[in-house]
Enzyme design. Structure first.
Site, short mmCIF file in Angstrom:
data_model
loop_
_atom_site.label_atom_id
_atom_site.label_comp_id
_atom_site.label_asym_id
_atom_site.label_seq_id
_atom_site.Cartn_x
_atom_site.Cartn_y
_atom_site.Cartn_z
N CYS A 89 -5.21 2.17 -3.33
CA CYS A 89 -3.84 3.42 -3.28
C CYS A 89 -2.19 1.99 -3.00
O CYS A 89 -1.69 1.86 -2.33
CB CYS A 89 -3.93 3.19 -1.66
SG CYS A 89 -4.51 4.94 -0.96
N HIS A 128 1.36 -0.83 -0.02
CA HIS A 128 -0.31 0.39 -0.24
C HIS A 128 0.75 1.36 -0.30
O HIS A 128 1.91 1.33 0.73
CB HIS A 128 -0.68 0.51 1.50
CG HIS A 128 -1.69 1.29 1.71
ND1 HIS A 128 -1.39 2.17 1.74
CD2 HIS A 128 -3.10 0.62 1.60
CE1 HIS A 128 -2.68 2.91 1.14
NE2 HIS A 128 -3.61 2.32 1.61
N LYS A 130 -10.38 -0.66 10.85
CA LYS A 130 -10.58 -1.56 10.11
C LYS A 130 -10.48 -2.67 10.87
O LYS A 130 -10.63 -3.42 10.50
CB LYS A 130 -9.47 -1.57 9.16
CG LYS A 130 -8.60 -1.33 8.04
CD LYS A 130 -7.97 -1.60 7.62
CE LYS A 130 -7.30 -0.24 6.28
NZ LYS A 130 -8.05 0.32 5.00
N GLN A 132 -4.13 -5.37 7.44
CA GLN A 132 -5.24 -6.31 6.59
C GLN A 132 -4.94 -7.69 7.26
O GLN A 132 -5.66 -8.18 7.23
CB GLN A 132 -4.77 -6.47 5.37
CG GLN A 132 -5.22 -5.12 4.47
CD GLN A 132 -6.99 -4.81 4.19
OE1 GLN A 132 -6.84 -5.59 4.70
NE2 GLN A 132 -6.78 -3.53 4.31
N ASP A 142 3.47 -4.28 8.22
CA ASP A 142 1.91 -3.43 7.97
C ASP A 142 0.65 -4.37 8.61
O ASP A 142 0.41 -5.41 7.09
CB ASP A 142 1.88 -2.97 6.90
CG ASP A 142 0.92 -2.17 6.16
OD1 ASP A 142 -0.56 -2.16 6.43
OD2 ASP A 142 0.27 -1.59 5.15
C1 LIG Z 1 -2.21 -3.00 3.59
C2 LIG Z 1 -2.32 -1.39 4.45
N1 LIG Z 1 -1.40 -0.40 4.47
C3 LIG Z 1 -1.62 0.55 4.59
C4 LIG Z 1 -2.89 0.80 5.19
C5 LIG Z 1 -3.25 2.22 5.16
O1 LIG Z 1 -4.34 2.32 6.59
P1 LIG Z 1 -5.21 3.91 6.99
O2 LIG Z 1 -5.84 4.57 6.51
O3 LIG Z 1 -5.56 3.04 8.64
O4 LIG Z 1 -3.70 4.75 6.95
C6 LIG Z 1 -4.09 0.26 4.52
C7 LIG Z 1 -5.65 0.89 3.71
O5 LIG Z 1 -6.36 0.41 3.50
C8 LIG Z 1 -3.77 -0.99 3.62
O6 LIG Z 1 -5.04 -1.53 3.41
#
Ligand SMILES: Cc1ncc(COP(=O)(O)O)c(C=O)c1O
Lengths: 396, 109
Positions: free
Chosen positions: A356, A112, A215, A192, A189
């Protein structure tokens, strides 16, 4: 797991929406909404400052929320920093570490933007090299590529636990071993993963783990960053000010220990307390049950989609190797068209576009317009999956 | 971007919101902020000279004119993909062609 009972805990579902966009943000159960309202209605005060009872109560609830999240993730309370989202946690780490020319950072093309751009900026700022490991079209890696890329100059390895575009689960423990053998730090990260299966940070092998509270049933504006205890002294908070010090004099200061060091200023108190209620709710249902149920739904959804002529599902075919994030495409309809039409015809909410992850779509998947993406959570029902499949057939 | 249109003498809000896209072209969703029901059959008849009617369903319609693709939902929503240049003003300009097919439409205020 009693799905009907669970669905009754989510007032928003009364509106009849079929919500298949939990990978973007999850719905919020009444207990979380009530915890937020409870703070504002019953003991609204700033934390860690007041002698009076409201402030004491707010501080206790906010600290307890850290304990609940720590317990949920298998960490200790001091290691759990509340952030505003997953992105913030990764940026906190990227800005807290010291880099010098000659260092390198290893990340992947599956990431992401939130786990990609902070590292690219360090390249531009400090001249460090950013090595990017390329996944297969299903989102799998060859561990050999990590072995070749990570070396004694690698400062940090940053990898997603689950792809938000393909649903692929990444074997992060194996990658952590390669990183640590080379004395590199390892960031996961977990945006998910944390909402969907049980996480034990002590066993995962990471030094940092960032995820989104919003989430995993928490309020928006909440996230979590785990910083392994052994690293507290090595990393500097990039925000300093009130609420994060042990002592201050006219020329100097010493920082507090644990999470307080990284939460400068008045935090999102209500959000943090709401997040505590969210993980308590998840624990009550049990992450093992959630994982099992979501796998069943994922299989049902994939089987139904596979029966639709010309529909293509992306990501791993094996449901054991993925979560309920299911990207797909259909001929002669753009991802946005599919999402637009599902919303209009059956009040079905899915995501469409590049999610993204522009590097992944451009350099790996070769899908410049992205995909349509349905993503499941444990409050989705089998009936909703049936309606989704039926509607797709109708509109294609 | 929020604009106002006049429909049967009444001023109504029109929101123009950009959607996920890659950069070369823009994608926009335009929503008429009032309960409204489009007569899609009528609209398709009026638009068929200029656009290819790709899908006509009782609840939505998709029309195309390369490279632009427009999805129209019966309940007052319009999505325009591949807007070039990528600006809400350009999206609104394209949307005007659709809005003009609504009986009672008197223009942007
Ligand atoms: C794998 C991953 N990393 C980071 C993010 C960013 O998350 P946040 O919007 O809580 O900053 C997302 C959001 O969809 C994501 O799916």
């Amino acid at each position: 797991m009693d799905i009907e009972k669970i669905r009754n805990d989510f007032k928003i579902l009364d509106k009849g929406v079929i919500y298949l966009d939990s990978a973007a943000t999850s719905l919020t159960p009444d207990c979380v909404v009530n915890a937020v309202i409870g703070y504002y209605n019953d003991y609204n005060a700033n934390i860690e400052r007041g002698v009076y009872s409201f402030s004491q109560e707010a501080s206790k609830e906010y600290e307890e929320a850290h304990q609940k999240v720590a317990h949920f993730l298998g960490a200790s309370e001091e290691e759990i920093v509340f952030t505003k989202n997953c992105t913030y946690g990764i940026n906190l780490v990227a800005n807290a570490l010291k880099f010098k020319k000659g260092d390198n950072i290893v990340t992947t093309l599956l990431e992401h933007h939130s786990n990609y751009l902070p590292w690219l900026r360090l390249r531009d700022r400090y001249g460090v090299e950013v090595k990017r490991i390329k996944p297969s079209k299903e989102g799998f890696f060859n561990l050999k590529d990590f072995k070749e890329a990570i070396d004694s100059n690698t400062k940090i390895v940053a990898v997603t636990h689950v792809s938000n575009c393909l649903g692929t689960i990444i074997p992060v423990f194996e990658i952590s071993e390669i990183a640590h053998k080379n004395n590199a730090l390892f960031l996961v990260d977990g945006a998910q993963s944390a909402p969907h299966f049980s996480i034990n940070l002590k066993e995962l092998g990471c030094d940092f783990f960032s995820c989104s509270g919003h989430k995993m049933l928490g309020p928006t504006g909440t996230g979590v960053l785990y910083i392994k205890k052994e690293l507290w002294d090595k990393i500097e908070p990039f925000e300093i000010g009130g609420g994060m010090i042990k002592s201050v004099d006219i020329d100097d200061f010493t920082t507090a220990d644990g999470w307080e060091k990284f939460e400068a200023g008045t935090p999102n108190i209500a959000g943090g307390i709401g997040l505590g209620a969210a993980v308590e709710y998840l624990n009550k249902i049990d992450m093992k049950n959630i994982e099992e149920y979501e796998r069943k739904l994922t299989i049902k959804m994939m089987e139904g989609m596979k029966k639709i002529k010309n529909l293509i599902i992306l990501g791993p075919d094996d449901p054991e190797k993925r979560t309920g994030v299911i990207p797909f495409k259909v001929p002669n309809m753009s991802p946005h068209e599919i999402a637009f039409v599902l919303d209009e015809v059956a009040n079905i909410a899915i995501r469409s576009g590049l999610h993204c992850c522009h590097p992944l779509h451009n350099s790996v998947l070769n899908e410049p317009d992205g995909t349509a993406r349905a993503s499941l959570y444990f409050y989705n029902s089998e009936e909703e999956v049936d309606i989704f499949i039926q509607t797709l057939k109708e509109v294609m | 971007m929020v604009k106002r249109i006049k429909l049967n003498g009444e001023e109504i809000k029109l929101t123009i919101k950009d959607l996920c896209h890659k950069g070369d072209f823009g994608n926009y969703k335009i929503t008429i902020e009032k309960n409204i029901t489009f007569d899609l059959d009528l609209m398709s008849k009026k638009l068929q000279k200029e656009f290819k009617i790709d899908k006509l369903h009782k609840l939505f319609m998709i029309i195309k004119k390369t490279p632009i693709s427009i999805s129209i939902a019966r309940h007052g929503k319009i999505m325009i993909e591949k807007v070039d240049p990528d600006t809400p003003e350009k999206a609104l300009e394209i949307a005007k062609t659709i809005l003009e097919t609504i009986p009672g439409y008197e223009g942007i205020v």
